[in-house]
Write a protein that holds these residues in place. Structure first.
Motif, PDB file in Angstrom:
ATOM      1  N   UNK A   1      20.120 -29.558  16.078  1.00 40.39           N
ATOM      2  CA  UNK A   1      20.079 -28.631  14.952  1.00 40.39           C
ATOM      3  C   UNK A   1      19.186 -27.419  15.235  1.00 40.39           C
ATOM      4  N   UNK A   2      18.092 -27.658  15.956  1.00 36.72           N
ATOM      5  CA  UNK A   2      17.235 -26.516  16.286  1.00 36.72           C
ATOM      6  C   UNK A   2      17.943 -25.631  17.323  1.00 36.72           C
ATOM      7  N   UNK A   3      18.747 -26.260  18.155  1.00 35.59           N
ATOM      8  CA  UNK A   3      19.546 -25.482  19.111  1.00 35.59           C
ATOM      9  C   UNK A   3      20.590 -24.649  18.362  1.00 35.59           C
ATOM     10  N   UNK A   4      21.243 -25.296  17.419  1.00 36.04           N
ATOM     11  CA  UNK A   4      22.257 -24.593  16.635  1.00 36.04           C
ATOM     12  C   UNK A   4      21.632 -23.469  15.815  1.00 36.04           C
ATOM     13  N   UNK A   5      20.404 -23.710  15.337  1.00 36.14           N
ATOM     14  CA  UNK A   5      19.697 -22.689  14.551  1.00 36.14           C
ATOM     15  C   UNK A   5      19.597 -21.380  15.324  1.00 36.14           C
ATOM     16  N   UNK A   6      19.457 -21.485  16.617  1.00 35.23           N
ATOM     17  CA  UNK A   6      19.362 -20.280  17.449  1.00 35.23           C
ATOM     18  C   UNK A   6      20.757 -19.774  17.836  1.00 35.23           C
ATOM     19  N   UNK A   7      21.583 -20.716  18.293  1.00 31.10           N
ATOM     20  CA  UNK A   7      22.849 -20.257  18.850  1.00 31.10           C
ATOM     21  C   UNK A   7      23.812 -19.745  17.777  1.00 31.10           C
ATOM     22  N   UNK A   8      23.692 -20.254  16.563  1.00 29.58           N
ATOM     23  CA  UNK A   8      24.641 -19.843  15.514  1.00 29.58           C
ATOM     24  C   UNK A   8      24.540 -18.346  15.229  1.00 29.58           C
ATOM     25  N   UNK A   9      23.401 -17.748  15.548  1.00 30.99           N
ATOM     26  CA  UNK A   9      23.276 -16.297  15.336  1.00 30.99           C
ATOM     27  C   UNK A   9      24.193 -15.520  16.271  1.00 30.99           C
TER      28      UNK A   9
END
Lengths: 398, 370
Positions: free
Chosen positions: A364-372
């Motif tokens: 989720x922390x990875x997605x928090x960055x990559x989703x941008x």
């Protein structure tokens, strides 16, 4: 009105599911949770992607939806949706977003017979990888202003200029390029589409690291790169129209919603098994409400995706164009909400990435960055909203 | 998978829309809103003649056995027209509750009268505490010989002021029980309360009201079960009306944005307006497609507890959002009684409370998931 799948469709979906479940057993740890990061960030991830691609090619699944005259089966769009749904819910690679997702439809529409044989066949077999040569430093949302030139010189074109945000440019074997063949013309006029190999002399690829340090994006420089004229796709100077016409592939955005469902399942497991202040997180009314809101968004988004695919299959492209933009905006922004709610719910643990302490493996922390990257790429949310207002509501274009 | 409407459904939608646009302009809506009855008996007679009230009637009671989706089509058009009528209280709330829990004789009698346009009904569930839960029902029902005696106060009873009969949820020894009560019975005092929806929300006081033991809907103690079962369908039907209101708000705002000029150009040319409006369209499209998905699930006899809650919370929030942006984009005139967008802005808030607000439904979803 009937939302049911036919028995044949259900059987097909099961077949896809079984295949991807099996295939994912071989995923290397570097592949992580898949997506563009999984495919492009590490050599191991990319190798896995290529392997899966070949397997899909052997099954004929990469080209099922293509017309028969292009070597496909002319499978209905809804079956393409089921395939994408199955693949994305398993977070499996093997479909090249650029090669299969964008360039193949372009070839189907505009390539000559020789090009179809030479370029589509390796794509169908999963034996080639592509990157996309569209954006430039000064041409992002305003893509039609691009300046990279491809000037005719006898039987060749000579390419000069620079592309940027080239996802996977450091790994892909080939690129499909949008360049200006007539420098006298401005904007959408005078642009053409090309196929080229990335190992040609004069091409330099430089990494642009993502905020988390991963290497997905690149700058690609062209210095007097010579390509044969037979690699021009479609009519010279008509490339802009061609890029607009390649929308008849499945654009429902179903992947956002099936991946989100998997995330939500894991999040529900997490809150049911994790205690804070003597209580399970699942008992906290604020957390319960956040989870309910995500459930609603996933429900309505998934249903919209099916509607889009159904309309596209019926040829209702004018609605589908607006609704596909809606699904992209909604799905990509929902991915941000999921990552944000999940990392909020995790409290201090929400910041951990590669740690044995990281909840949900740090996804989720990875997605928090990559989703941008997703709300920006392939038409930013702002451009998508313009398209929705113009095509969906008939508001005036500027 | 076929997500189209049948030609019969298209005809139904068209006929309802045409009738309402001919007979009940937004001017007329405002006039009805300002009346004490809050509905037009003349129009009610007409829609009974047109057969709208038969839409929920099963074949065994002389109906056409319409799928549930057909009710949603009517509700959507009612929502677009902002049509004030007892259709929701009588056909949807009361009709569906009777279908869920009533005896064959009650169904025949009550539904028959409803269909003929001769019986208006209201569902009295909530009380002063304004709880949507079972614990919120405390109006007492005490057995005395062959009668029950009801004492207590019901709140937010929609259309009690015009209803002939009430379905009253009361607490009996065995638990929540539904009673069928004549609205004119001795000891009942009904007062209409002024609301943002300018609708017929009423306070109804029961002071030693006598009801025959025979006038129960369902068995003593199983009232809550009946209410809950009917609730899912009532929610989906109400959401149909609300989604219709979303559509009307969206369309009138888009039309206004194309026509209203500032700085020499239509305001719809400005990106800020385009982005507001694309968010509104997205809110509408996600809602309307899910509405029909859940309605279809009801026709397939699937359990939709979780989905109905998801739909209501979604539509609660999106109707408010769309109508609020609608007023804003209209600017000053949007706030006036003369313009029509305000009808929808007020209804969005009023309907938020009908059959459960968003917090209530979020909790229902969470309970189902965890």
């Amino acid at each position: 009105m009937d939302f049911k799948l036919t028995e044949k469709q259900k059987a097909l979906k099961r077949e896809f599911d079984q295949f991807f479940e099996e295939v994912m057993k071989d995923a290397p740890p570097e592949y992580g949770r898949g997506g563009l990061e999984g495919v492009y960030a590490t050599p191991e991830g990319f190798e896995f992607h290529l392997q899966v691609s070949k397997k899909l090619g052997e099954k004929g699944w990469l080209s099922r939806a293509w017309p028969k005259e292009c070597g496909g089966e002319g499978a209905p769009l809804i079956e393409q949706l089921l395939f994408n749904e199955s693949r994305e819910s398993h977070r499996a690679p093997g479909v090249d977003l650029f090669g299969h997702g964008m360039f193949a439809p372009t070839l189907i529409i505009a390539a000559n017979d020789e090009q179809k044989e030479r370029l589509l066949t390796p794509l169908a077999k999963g034996k080639v990888s592509y990157c996309q040569g569209w954006s430039e430093p000064d041409s992002g949302s305003d893509l039609a202003s691009l300046q990279t030139t491809a000037i005719k010189d006898g039987d060749n074109y000579i390419i000069n200029g620079q592309k940027i945000w080239t996802t996977g440019g450091h790994r892909a074997e080939c690129m499909f390029l949008l360049a200006r063949t007539n420098p006298e013309e401005k904007r959408g006029k005078g642009l053409s589409v090309f196929h080229l190999r990335m190992d040609l002399p004069g091409i330099t690829v430089r990494p642009i690291l993502y905020m988390d340090g991963k290497h997905l994006y690149n700058e690609v420089f062209f210095k007097d790169v010579k390509i044969p004229a037979k690699d021009l796709i479609g009519t010279e100077n008509e490339g802009w129209k061609l890029t607009r016409d390649t929308m008849n592939f499945e654009r429902s955005g179903v992947g956002f919603f099936v991946e989100g469902r998997e995330d939500l399942k894991e999040l529900v497991d997490y809150v049911k098994t994790t205690k804070r202040n003597g209580k399970y997180l699942a008992e906290d009314p604020i957390i319960r409400q956040k989870i309910a809101k995500l459930f609603i968004d996933l429900e309505v988004g998934y249903t919209l995706a099916y509607k889009i695919a159904w309309l596209q299959g019926k040829g209702g492209l004018s609605f589908a164009a607006s609704a596909a933009s809606e699904a992209k905006v909604f799905g990509s922004e929902l991915a941000e909400r999921i990552a944000n709610y999940a990392t909020e719910i995790m409290g201090l643990y929400g910041q951990l990435s590669d740690s044995k302490w990281a909840p949900m493996n740090g996804s989720m922390v990875e997605s928090y960055q990559f989703c941008m990257g997703i709300t920006v790429a392939a038409g930013s949310s702002e451009i998508q909203r313009n398209i929705i207002a113009w095509t969906g509501l008939g508001l005036p274009r500027f | 998978m076929d997500l189209s409407f049948s030609s019969e459904q298209e005809i139904l939608r068209k006929s309802v829309a045409e009738f309402l646009s001919k007979e009940c302009s937004y001017e007329k809506v405002k006039e009805i809103e300002e009346s004490a009855e809050g509905y037009s008996p003349k129009l009610w007679k007409k829609i009974a003649q047109l057969g709208w009230l038969e839409i929920i009637l099963p074949e065994e009671f002389g109906g056409f056995g319409d799928p549930f989706i057909n009710l949603i089509i009517i509700m959507e058009e009612i929502g677009k027209a902002a049509f004030p009528s007892p259709f929701f209280s009588t056909v949807v709330q009361s009709g569906l509750t009777i279908l869920e829990g009533g005896s064959t004789a009650q169904k025949k009698d009550l539904l028959g009268k409803i269909v003929d346009g001769k019986l208006l009904m209201a569902l009295a569930q909530y009380e002063q505490e304004a709880s949507y839960l079972e614990t919120g029902i405390n109006l007492s029902a005490k057995l005395s010989g062959d009668d029950y005696i009801l004492n207590g106060t019901k709140m937010f009873v929609i259309d009690a002021n015009i209803a002939d009969k009430l379905i009253v949820a009361a607490r009996e020894d065995k638990g929540i029980t539904l009673f069928l009560v004549d609205a004119g019975a001795k000891g009942i005092k009904c007062t209409k309360m002024p609301t943002i929806g300018m609708d017929n929300n009423c306070e109804v006081i029961f002071d030693n009201v006598k009801v025959s033991k025979a006038d129960l809907i369902g068995e003593p103690g199983n009232g809550w079960k009946i209410l809950q079962k009917a609730e899912a369908k009532i929610i989906v039907a109400k959401c149909g009306e609300m989604v219709g209101g979303c559509k009307a708000s969206l369309d009138m705002t888009a039309a206004y944005a194309k026509e209203r000029k500032q700085y020499g150009v239509p305001i719809g040319l400005f990106q800020v307006i385009q982005h507001y409006m694309s968010n509104m369209l997205l809110a509408y499209d996600t809602s309307v497609n899910y509405l029909y998905k859940v309605a279809w699930m009801i026709d397939e006899n699937e359990d939709v507890t979780k989905e109905a809650s998801a739909l209501k919370a979604q539509v609660n929030e999106k109707y408010k959002f769309i109508s609020e942006r609608g007023v804003q984009i209209h600017g000053g005139v949007g706030t006036s009684r003369e313009f029509d967008i305000g009808l929808f802005y007020r209804r969005a808030k009023a309907y938020e409370y009908v059959a459960g607000d968003s917090d209530y439904h979020y909790e229902k979803i969470a309970a189902a998931l965890m």
